[in-house]
Design a protein around this motif. Sequence first.
Motif, mmCIF file in Angstrom:
data_model
loop_
_atom_site.group_PDB
_atom_site.id
_atom_site.type_symbol
_atom_site.label_atom_id
_atom_site.label_comp_id
_atom_site.label_asym_id
_atom_site.label_seq_id
_atom_site.Cartn_x
_atom_site.Cartn_y
_atom_site.Cartn_z
ATOM 1 N N SER A 1 -11.043 -16.114 4.144
ATOM 2 C CA SER A 1 -11.958 -16.482 3.075
ATOM 3 C C SER A 1 -12.383 -15.269 2.268
ATOM 4 N N ALA A 2 -12.267 -14.075 2.887
ATOM 5 C CA ALA A 2 -12.648 -12.855 2.197
ATOM 6 C C ALA A 2 -11.446 -12.108 1.649
ATOM 7 N N GLY A 3 -10.260 -12.771 1.656
ATOM 8 C CA GLY A 3 -9.008 -12.123 1.252
ATOM 9 C C GLY A 3 -8.979 -11.836 -0.229
ATOM 10 N N PRO A 4 -7.933 -11.182 -0.681
ATOM 11 C CA PRO A 4 -7.833 -10.786 -2.084
ATOM 12 C C PRO A 4 -7.774 -11.995 -3.003
ATOM 13 N N ALA A 5 -8.415 -11.874 -4.133
ATOM 14 C CA ALA A 5 -8.478 -13.006 -5.055
ATOM 15 C C ALA A 5 -7.316 -13.011 -6.037
ATOM 16 N N PHE A 6 -6.589 -11.890 -6.106
ATOM 17 C CA PHE A 6 -5.497 -11.863 -7.065
ATOM 18 C C PHE A 6 -4.436 -10.882 -6.586
ATOM 19 N N ALA A 7 -3.229 -11.081 -7.085
ATOM 20 C CA ALA A 7 -2.126 -10.197 -6.712
ATOM 21 C C ALA A 7 -2.189 -8.911 -7.523
ATOM 22 N N GLN A 8 -1.831 -7.817 -6.876
ATOM 23 C CA GLN A 8 -1.758 -6.556 -7.582
ATOM 24 C C GLN A 8 -0.478 -6.521 -8.420
ATOM 25 N N GLY A 9 -0.449 -5.620 -9.372
ATOM 26 C CA GLY A 9 0.701 -5.534 -10.260
ATOM 27 C C GLY A 9 1.972 -5.205 -9.510
ATOM 28 N N ALA A 10 3.092 -5.641 -10.065
ATOM 29 C CA ALA A 10 4.370 -5.454 -9.386
ATOM 30 C C ALA A 10 5.170 -4.305 -9.974
ATOM 31 N N GLY A 11 4.581 -3.603 -10.958
ATOM 32 C CA GLY A 11 5.347 -2.610 -11.693
ATOM 33 C C GLY A 11 5.933 -1.496 -10.851
ATOM 34 N N ASP A 12 5.182 -1.006 -9.845
ATOM 35 C CA ASP A 12 5.682 0.121 -9.059
ATOM 36 C C ASP A 12 6.283 -0.302 -7.722
ATOM 37 N N TRP A 13 6.390 -1.603 -7.485
ATOM 38 C CA TRP A 13 6.959 -2.073 -6.207
ATOM 39 C C TRP A 13 8.456 -1.763 -6.204
ATOM 40 N N PRO A 14 9.045 -1.277 -5.105
ATOM 41 C CA PRO A 14 8.459 -1.081 -3.767
ATOM 42 C C PRO A 14 8.145 0.381 -3.435
ATOM 43 N N LYS A 15 7.804 1.186 -4.429
ATOM 44 C CA LYS A 15 7.717 2.628 -4.218
ATOM 45 C C LYS A 15 6.352 3.106 -3.720
ATOM 46 N N ARG A 16 5.332 2.269 -3.825
ATOM 47 C CA ARG A 16 3.975 2.760 -3.555
ATOM 48 C C ARG A 16 3.709 3.050 -2.091
ATOM 49 N N GLN A 17 4.248 2.226 -1.193
ATOM 50 C CA GLN A 17 3.934 2.373 0.238
ATOM 51 C C GLN A 17 5.007 1.683 1.065
ATOM 52 N N PRO A 18 5.056 1.971 2.396
ATOM 53 C CA PRO A 18 6.030 1.289 3.269
ATOM 54 C C PRO A 18 5.815 -0.221 3.280
ATOM 55 N N ILE A 19 6.887 -0.931 3.501
ATOM 56 C CA ILE A 19 6.834 -2.390 3.647
ATOM 57 C C ILE A 19 6.726 -2.723 5.127
ATOM 58 N N LYS A 20 5.856 -3.655 5.439
ATOM 59 C CA LYS A 20 5.651 -4.059 6.836
ATOM 60 C C LYS A 20 6.163 -5.479 7.048
ATOM 61 N N ILE A 21 7.018 -5.638 8.052
ATOM 62 C CA ILE A 21 7.470 -6.970 8.456
ATOM 63 C C ILE A 21 6.728 -7.330 9.742
ATOM 64 N N VAL A 22 5.922 -8.361 9.683
ATOM 65 C CA VAL A 22 5.189 -8.827 10.857
ATOM 66 C C VAL A 22 6.068 -9.807 11.626
ATOM 67 N N ALA A 23 6.439 -9.427 12.847
ATOM 68 C CA ALA A 23 7.134 -10.343 13.753
ATOM 69 C C ALA A 23 6.058 -11.104 14.508
ATOM 70 N N VAL A 24 6.028 -12.421 14.339
ATOM 71 C CA VAL A 24 4.872 -13.192 14.809
ATOM 72 C C VAL A 24 4.953 -13.568 16.294
ATOM 73 N N PHE A 25 5.880 -12.951 17.020
ATOM 74 C CA PHE A 25 5.950 -13.077 18.475
ATOM 75 C C PHE A 25 6.069 -11.677 19.072
ATOM 76 N N PRO A 26 5.822 -11.532 20.364
ATOM 77 C CA PRO A 26 5.855 -10.210 20.996
ATOM 78 C C PRO A 26 7.243 -9.591 20.993
ATOM 79 N N PRO A 27 7.346 -8.303 21.306
ATOM 80 C CA PRO A 27 8.636 -7.623 21.364
ATOM 81 C C PRO A 27 9.580 -8.286 22.373
ATOM 82 N N GLY A 28 10.875 -8.235 22.050
ATOM 83 C CA GLY A 28 11.889 -8.694 22.991
ATOM 84 C C GLY A 28 12.463 -10.056 22.708
ATOM 85 N N GLY A 29 11.721 -10.901 21.992
ATOM 86 C CA GLY A 29 12.213 -12.240 21.701
ATOM 87 C C GLY A 29 13.049 -12.273 20.433
#
Length: 328
Positions: A20-48
């Motif tokens: 409910s407190a999350g961002p209200a709008f998307a940030q600009g896409a102009g500098d993507w993907p150079k600004r920071q590392p990309i994170k892939i969330v694996a929604v299960f524990p390691p090994g599966g």
Amino acid sequence: MKTAPTTRRAVLATLALGLSAGPAFAQGAGDWPKRQPIKIVAVFPPGGSVDQVARILAPALGQQLGQTVIVDNKGGASGSIGTAAVVQSPPDGYTLAVVFDTHGVNPALIPGLPYDTTRDLVPLVLVGTSPMVLATHVNSEFKTFADVVAAAKARKPVSYGSIGNGSLGHLAMSLLARNGNLEWTHVPYKGGGPLMQDAVAGHVPLSIGSVFVTKPHLDSKRMRALAVTSSRRSEVLPDVPTIAESGFPGFDAPAWWAVLAPARTPPEIVRRLNEELNKALKNPDIARKLDAQGIDVVGGTVDSARAFIDKQVATWSKVVKDNNIKAD
């Protein structure tokens, strides 16, 4: 993979507040993907399998984009905790999720899910699918899937094990029972390891599990495959018939994996990620690694991934409701 009910409710309630407190709008896409590392969330524990898919895709995606791509495991509540964390993240293309088929079951199975599966996420690509395998001990009385159906119709005791209540294997067998007027008993296990340990020992007459978890025991001749749950035969088990061709036309219950992003991710980033993920999936080395996990690569458009996931949600929500299935 599983969280105690009280803990699950507390964690999901906390995540709901965060959403409910999350961002209200998307940030600009102009500098993507150079600004920071990309994170892939694996929604299960390691090994599966979810972890494996994320770690297979991450280096290829990083090389293509010229950016560091890291994998972050956030397991719990059948993948919904990690998914909620991605929904809560800025919709800027720097946080993605790899989800499993439980993603299509959770809306019906988990009360108070702190996100809307359809509205709060955008599918980037359907990575692939895999049949589940209905198998039995090599010395079992069941020689074919028809033997299982005959026993169930005759109301003889027939039991099967799955990786847990609400798992896709459990739901597939429930759907099959309802459609075919069959009776069998579900024996839930806490994962593929314990399930196959009992199946190999003959303690549970039937098992339903992924190709990845079942095939080693088929190769060792300790288990016998009776049928697969996908609409087409498995390339790695070409002699094993499908349930659809065994008297239940149209039956299709594959395991699947997909990559998602927060719903308000800019369209140009969504389009670019879809292109790059498809490029990775067409890489022969990536395809070989996914094949080793028992996954048939699919790929395709954002719209085709969305249609597939929406159908999964609709199908399994009805099965959960019709059979009054509860999570562990």
